[in-house]
Design a protein around this motif. Structure first.
Motif, mmCIF file in Angstrom:
data_model
loop_
_atom_site.group_PDB
_atom_site.id
_atom_site.type_symbol
_atom_site.label_atom_id
_atom_site.label_comp_id
_atom_site.label_asym_id
_atom_site.label_seq_id
_atom_site.Cartn_x
_atom_site.Cartn_y
_atom_site.Cartn_z
ATOM 1 N N HIS A 257 39.963 44.594 32.009
ATOM 2 C CA HIS A 257 39.371 45.685 32.792
ATOM 3 C C HIS A 257 37.995 46.062 32.239
ATOM 4 O O HIS A 257 37.027 46.252 32.999
ATOM 5 C CB HIS A 257 40.292 46.909 32.776
ATOM 6 C CG HIS A 257 41.415 46.857 33.752
ATOM 7 N ND1 HIS A 257 41.219 46.895 35.121
ATOM 8 C CD2 HIS A 257 42.758 46.772 33.567
ATOM 9 C CE1 HIS A 257 42.386 46.852 35.739
ATOM 10 N NE2 HIS A 257 43.342 46.766 34.821
ATOM 11 N N ARG A 332 44.379 42.250 41.907
ATOM 12 C CA ARG A 332 45.018 42.919 43.046
ATOM 13 C C ARG A 332 44.827 44.427 42.956
ATOM 14 O O ARG A 332 44.511 45.093 43.949
ATOM 15 C CB ARG A 332 46.499 42.545 43.081
ATOM 16 C CG ARG A 332 47.241 43.018 44.309
ATOM 17 C CD ARG A 332 48.572 42.292 44.447
ATOM 18 N NE ARG A 332 49.389 42.382 43.230
ATOM 19 C CZ ARG A 332 49.686 41.337 42.458
ATOM 20 N NH1 ARG A 332 49.244 40.116 42.772
ATOM 21 N NH2 ARG A 332 50.431 41.492 41.384
ATOM 22 N N GLN A 333 44.990 44.986 41.775
ATOM 23 C CA GLN A 333 44.822 46.427 41.580
ATOM 24 C C GLN A 333 43.378 46.854 41.851
ATOM 25 O O GLN A 333 43.120 47.827 42.558
ATOM 26 C CB GLN A 333 45.209 46.802 40.161
ATOM 27 C CG GLN A 333 44.906 48.249 39.784
ATOM 28 C CD GLN A 333 45.118 48.504 38.299
ATOM 29 O OE1 GLN A 333 45.757 47.718 37.598
ATOM 30 N NE2 GLN A 333 44.562 49.604 37.801
ATOM 31 N N ARG A 334 42.422 46.111 41.295
ATOM 32 C CA ARG A 334 41.014 46.498 41.410
ATOM 33 C C ARG A 334 40.447 46.234 42.794
ATOM 34 O O ARG A 334 39.512 46.916 43.234
ATOM 35 C CB ARG A 334 40.181 45.767 40.354
ATOM 36 C CG ARG A 334 40.542 46.107 38.920
ATOM 37 C CD ARG A 334 39.719 45.289 37.939
ATOM 38 N NE ARG A 334 38.317 45.625 38.007
ATOM 39 C CZ ARG A 334 37.665 46.419 37.139
ATOM 40 N NH1 ARG A 334 38.323 46.962 36.133
ATOM 41 N NH2 ARG A 334 36.381 46.653 37.281
#
Length: 393
Positions: A257, A332-334
């Motif tokens: 991240h 996928r989250q970002r």
């Protein structure tokens, strides 16, 4: 050289070189670097120092009417005690984008490494010269791609007609970061590493920040990508973290991240493709660290093995399978807030089924034919009209 013409010596400047982020003046001439000086000052690792100074993707690029080109360089090569000497690095000559000749430079420095002890012997040599002749006499674009696998100090560029830096050809700039496979380990020549092949197929200008053994989520590498002009960015992450057994899952996810956050500080909307590791049987389910296969060394072969214990995955040790799953989840989250962020499963470039037809000769690195396979697959995925690097995107 044509009769009646004298050699013209042209100084090495940033305008004549592509793919380098810094030029260091040395007693012999100029040493291209693929990391800036500030980044190099933040890490004393000799592996990184060697990798970033090997000019993978770095090329002289100029326009000229010269029919003869002479390049004097001082190479620094690695040799491994007990194994056959590695071949001299290859220089690829492109004229108007087409590979027309190849040559090597003899002599130079040698670093001889004893893998059983880690000891290194440095042998000093003299510069050498290569010459390309018989070039067409009209104005043309010339590129000389430097060897991807040996440090190369540039001493002199001599031609029989003036040269000028190659003008901007309007191509998009692609910055790629990865490990030794991206660096070009075991590729036949600098234009046949998989990123160089993919760049040629995609019609883009490559800056290759593939750093052998050194794709380790270092903050200074993220800042180098952040500060480099780019229309396209890709990151191939994972294998070196397992090779070195450098971090656990708890550290890995925030580090990825942070790496992406830093790049996005400089490239907030640039297409950014995160690539997970290619198939590598020794590390699929077995953590690192990796090591040289001492039995292979006794046979005169260079090969690698994993020394980890798969039972330790439950304690957070990383394997390639763990990293693939985690990277897919991170992207996928970002992607919910970053529509220009994309993911590519590395198994689509080289998977388990490929190991039967294109085995990894040393257990870790693909051969020249497999570099071509990977480059073609990447280009088909990334540069097609629906791909993350599509021209209209």
């Amino acid at each position: 050289m044509n009769a009646g013409h004298a050699w013209i010596t042209t100084p090495f400047t940033a305008g004549l070189l592509r793919g380098a982020l810094d030029l260091e003046r040395t007693p012999h001439g100029v040493l291209p670097h693929r990391l800036p000086a500030r980044a190099r000052a933040q890490c004393a690792d000799p592996q990184l120092a060697m990798a970033e100074a090997q000019p993978s993707g770095v090329r002289l690029a100029f326009r000229t009417r010269a029919t003869a080109v002479e390049l004097e360089t001082l190479p620094t090569r690695r040799q491994y005690a007990g194994t056959p000497d590695r071949p001299d690095g290859v220089y690829d000559l492109l004229v108007n984008g087409r590979l027309t000749d190849q040559a090597s430079v003899t002599g130079g420095n040698v670093v001889r490494i004893d893998m059983s002890t880690g000891a290194a012997e440095h042998l000093t040599g003299a510069p050498g010269t290569l010459r390309f002749t018989g070039l067409p006499g009209d104005e043309k674009d010339v590129e000389i791609w430097l060897p991807h696998n040996e440090i190369t100090e540039l001493v002199a560029l001599r031609t029989d007609a003036p040269v000028a830096p190659l003008p901007d050809r309007g191509r998009r700039a692609w910055v790629h970061h990865g490990s030794s496979i991206s660096h070009g380990s075991e590729a036949a020549s600098p234009t046949s590493t998989w990123p160089a092949l993919a760049a040629s197929l995609g019609g883009v200008e490559l800056t290759n920040l593939g750093l052998s053994g050194s794709a380790l989520l270092d903050p200074f590498t993220a800042r180098a990508v952040r500060d480099t002009p780019a229309d396209l960015i890709s990151l191939k992450l994972g294998i070196n973290l397992v090779n070195l057994d450098l971090m656990r899952l708890r550290a890995f996810t925030p580090a990825v991240h942070g790496f992406l956050d830093t790049i996005r500080d400089g490239h907030p909307a640039t297409p950014l493709l995160v690539i997970s590791p290619l198939h590598c049987p020794m590390h699929e389910d077995t953590p690192g660290p990796g090591a040289f296969d001492l039995a292979a060394l006794t046979e005169g072969r260079l090969a690698f093995v994993s020394t980890g214990d798969s039972a330790e995955v439950a304690d957070g040790k990383l394997t390639l399978r763990v990293i693939r799953d985690e990277l897919a989840g991170i992207v996928r989250q970002r992607a919910a807030e970053d529509p220009h962020l994309h993911h590519l499963d590395g198994l689509a470039l080289y998977g388990a089924s490929d190991a039967a037809t294109h085995p990894l000769p040393d257990g870790l690195h693909p051969d020249a034919a497999t570099h071509r396979l990977i480059g073609e697959r990447f280009a088909h995925h990334a540069f097609t009209p629906t791909g993350p690097f599509a021209a209209h995107a």
